[in-house]
Scaffold this motif. Sequence first.
Motif, short mmCIF file in Angstrom:
data_model
loop_
_atom_site.label_atom_id
_atom_site.label_comp_id
_atom_site.label_asym_id
_atom_site.label_seq_id
_atom_site.Cartn_x
_atom_site.Cartn_y
_atom_site.Cartn_z
N TYR A 130 30.89 52.67 49.42
CA TYR A 130 29.96 52.22 49.07
C TYR A 130 29.10 50.76 49.77
CZ TYR A 130 26.65 49.37 46.30
OH TYR A 130 25.00 48.31 45.34
N ALA A 131 28.18 51.42 50.16
CA ALA A 131 27.80 49.27 51.52
C ALA A 131 26.87 48.22 49.99
CB ALA A 131 26.88 49.70 52.68
N GLY A 157 37.04 63.62 36.22
CA GLY A 157 36.43 63.60 35.16
C GLY A 157 35.82 62.84 35.25
N TRP A 158 36.06 61.27 35.62
CA TRP A 158 35.22 60.32 35.33
C TRP A 158 34.59 60.06 36.64
CZ3 TRP A 158 35.84 57.14 31.53
CH2 TRP A 158 36.86 57.31 29.61
N ARG A 159 33.10 60.16 36.17
CA ARG A 159 32.24 59.16 36.72
C ARG A 159 32.47 57.60 37.29
NH1 ARG A 159 28.79 63.19 39.19
NH2 ARG A 159 26.92 61.45 39.01
N LEU A 160 32.24 57.10 38.78
CA LEU A 160 32.42 55.75 38.35
C LEU A 160 31.58 55.47 38.93
CD1 LEU A 160 36.67 55.23 38.26
CD2 LEU A 160 35.01 55.45 36.60
N GLY A 161 30.67 54.04 38.69
CA GLY A 161 29.76 53.89 39.54
C GLY A 161 30.29 52.86 40.99
N LEU A 162 29.83 52.63 41.87
CA LEU A 162 30.05 51.36 42.90
C LEU A 162 29.50 50.47 42.17
CD1 LEU A 162 32.37 53.05 45.47
CD2 LEU A 162 33.01 52.34 43.25
N GLY A 163 29.78 49.10 42.62
CA GLY A 163 28.76 47.50 42.91
C GLY A 163 29.78 46.76 43.39
N VAL A 164 28.85 45.43 43.95
CA VAL A 164 29.93 44.57 44.72
C VAL A 164 29.33 43.55 44.68
CG1 VAL A 164 30.89 43.62 47.12
CG2 VAL A 164 30.38 45.91 46.70
N CYS A 165 30.48 42.89 43.89
CA CYS A 165 29.74 41.42 43.50
C CYS A 165 27.91 41.38 42.84
CB CYS A 165 30.11 40.25 44.36
SG CYS A 165 30.06 38.69 44.04
N TYR A 166 27.70 40.60 43.74
CA TYR A 166 26.04 40.47 43.10
C TYR A 166 25.29 41.87 42.81
CZ TYR A 166 21.56 37.78 43.93
OH TYR A 166 20.32 36.96 43.73
N ASP A 167 25.50 42.72 43.43
CA ASP A 167 24.77 43.91 42.62
C ASP A 167 24.84 43.76 41.22
OD1 ASP A 167 24.38 45.43 44.46
OD2 ASP A 167 26.24 46.11 45.15
N TYR A 185 31.79 51.07 35.12
CA TYR A 185 31.59 50.50 36.77
C TYR A 185 32.45 49.74 37.18
CZ TYR A 185 27.72 47.85 38.75
OH TYR A 185 26.21 47.08 39.48
N LEU A 186 32.38 49.93 38.78
CA LEU A 186 34.26 49.13 40.25
C LEU A 186 33.31 47.94 39.67
CD1 LEU A 186 35.47 52.45 40.77
CD2 LEU A 186 35.83 50.83 38.07
N CYS A 187 33.48 46.91 40.55
CA CYS A 187 33.08 45.51 41.12
C CYS A 187 33.71 45.26 42.31
CB CYS A 187 31.85 45.22 40.63
SG CYS A 187 30.61 46.15 39.44
N PRO A 188 34.47 45.63 42.90
CA PRO A 188 35.35 44.78 43.81
C PRO A 188 33.89 43.12 44.22
CG PRO A 188 35.25 46.65 44.94
CD PRO A 188 33.80 46.57 43.92
N SER A 189 34.58 41.86 43.85
CA SER A 189 34.09 40.98 43.42
C SER A 189 34.54 39.36 44.77
CB SER A 189 33.23 40.06 42.18
OG SER A 189 32.51 41.70 41.04
N GLY A 190 33.35 38.30 44.93
CA GLY A 190 34.26 36.86 45.02
C GLY A 190 33.05 36.30 44.53
N TYR A 191 34.01 35.21 43.36
CA TYR A 191 33.20 34.60 42.65
C TYR A 191 33.52 33.22 42.80
CZ TYR A 191 29.93 36.71 39.98
OH TYR A 191 28.69 38.13 39.53
N LEU A 192 33.43 32.21 43.10
CA LEU A 192 33.64 30.74 42.85
C LEU A 192 33.72 29.70 42.14
CD1 LEU A 192 31.28 30.39 46.49
CD2 LEU A 192 33.53 30.62 46.66
N VAL A 193 34.39 29.33 42.50
CA VAL A 193 34.86 27.96 41.03
C VAL A 193 33.86 27.07 41.29
CG1 VAL A 193 36.11 25.90 40.90
CG2 VAL A 193 37.19 27.85 42.33
N GLY A 194 33.57 27.17 39.39
CA GLY A 194 32.22 26.77 39.04
C GLY A 194 31.30 28.08 38.77
N SER A 195 31.59 29.37 38.56
CA SER A 195 30.76 29.84 39.02
C SER A 195 31.43 30.48 37.31
CB SER A 195 31.08 31.19 39.26
OG SER A 195 31.91 31.53 40.04
N GLU A 196 32.16 30.21 36.35
CA GLU A 196 32.63 30.52 36.09
C GLU A 196 32.05 31.82 34.40
OE1 GLU A 196 35.76 28.58 37.94
OE2 GLU A 196 33.52 27.81 36.66
N HIS A 197 31.44 30.57 33.68
CA HIS A 197 30.28 31.23 32.78
C HIS A 197 29.45 31.99 33.19
CE1 HIS A 197 27.47 31.58 29.78
NE2 HIS A 197 26.11 31.36 31.13
#
Length: 288
Positions: A130-131, A157-167, A185-197
Amino acid sequence: MTQTTIAPPAAALPVAAVQAEPEPGNVAGNAGSAARLVARAAADDARVVVLPELFLPAYHPPSLAGDPAATDVAADDDGEVADSRLDPLRAVARDHRVVVVVGAAVRHPDGRRTCSALVVDGAGRVGAGYAKQHLWGPDENALFTPGRRGATLLVDGWRLGLGVCYDGCFPEHGRAAAADGAHGYLCPSGYLVGSEHRRDLYYRARALDNTMYVVFANAVGGAPPWRFNGGAAIYDPEGRVMRRAVDSGEAVVVARFDPTELHRVRDAHRMLADRLPGQGGVRTLLTG
């Protein structure tokens, strides 16, 4: 958007979310670290393991811009990736019969460069699964081309949607996965310090919006301004935290997707079934 009706899977699916600190520009070294973390997850019976966004080259725009040849992996016309630097990941996937989702910068035959989620299957095959469709900020838009379509991964048998971070910040993205019949829904992500909420809110919301499991993997560490805040988590279909890591340090968290619980939640909370078509924008009310 028409809802695809898919029966719940028959058996539970153990999944893992990973947080770790990759080394900028070191694809081979980061692939080795990923393999170690996947083996750790497999030791806790994980069948699917999700690692952070751009984990293989590291989410470090100066390195990605300065040496694309070293930081990219190449995909062929069928989306297959044959880069030998990923051999440790192929081996651990084969040895443990796990499916791995890991972030990478992918170069395509037509010259496009995408921020992608690679999928390594249980036979050790690597594909550009997925891009990322929603690119975040000027750095990503300068480095990458947006993805053209969504993707759904099928595992046991599980259908797993792919997203990346901002998606995952866009309700429509998770809803498109659910409309395709996704149970998770599987989301590899990169959240910066300060974005915890925002980090903790978006993915819980996607879970409850769509009554589906959500796996959020995130990086940790790094040098400012590219310092990441961890919090890797797995959410149930009501948006409750099943497992969550702290905001710093390497961690692997594992939880089980339960088909009985998925059915219970979707029977009780029927947003997917009850959503009306054509909402909004059909009538203008004037006031004087």
